[in-house]
Design a protein around this motif. Sequence first.
Motif, PDB file in Angstrom:
ATOM      1  N   ASP A 159       0.830  -1.192   0.000  1.00  0.00           N
ATOM      2  CA  ASP A 159       0.000   0.000   0.000  1.00  0.00           C
ATOM      3  C   ASP A 159       0.868   1.248   0.000  1.00  0.00           C
ATOM      4  OD1 ASP A 159      -2.435  -1.266   0.007  1.00  0.00           O
ATOM      5  OD2 ASP A 159      -2.462  -1.488   2.171  1.00  0.00           O
ATOM      6  N   ARG A 170      -8.296   2.923   4.244  1.00  0.00           N
ATOM      7  CA  ARG A 170      -9.145   3.385   3.146  1.00  0.00           C
ATOM      8  C   ARG A 170     -10.409   3.993   3.727  1.00  0.00           C
ATOM      9  NH1 ARG A 170      -6.068  -0.474   1.326  1.00  0.00           N
ATOM     10  NH2 ARG A 170      -5.317  -0.382  -0.797  1.00  0.00           N
ATOM     11  N   ALA A 206      -7.032   6.347   0.027  1.00  0.00           N
ATOM     12  CA  ALA A 206      -6.138   5.476   0.782  1.00  0.00           C
ATOM     13  C   ALA A 206      -5.041   6.346   1.379  1.00  0.00           C
ATOM     14  CB  ALA A 206      -5.533   4.400  -0.114  1.00  0.00           C
TER      15      ALA A 206
END
Length: 78
Positions: free
Chosen positions: A3, A35, A50
Amino acid sequence: MSDRCQLTGAGPGDGHSVSHSHVGTSRRGEPDVQRHRHVVPGLGRTAGVAAECPCVKRVDRNGIEAAGARIRACGERI
C-alpha cells in the motif's frame, strides 16, 4: 503489491530487526494505510482515499476538496 499513501506517497520501508545476540535479519515496515470514503460535494459523489493515519487527520482538517486536488496533481484518480 504494498500500500501507498495517496497524499504523501509514503510506501514501505526496510531495515533490520536486531536480536539480543545482535543478529540482524531483514524486516519490512509497512505504512498504516487506511481506506476511507468521503462525500465530495464538487463531484457529487463519494470518493475513496487510501491514506496513512496522520493523513486522515489532515484530510479532516483541510477538507476533501484540497486533498482531492493534491491527489489529482500527482496523476492519480480518486
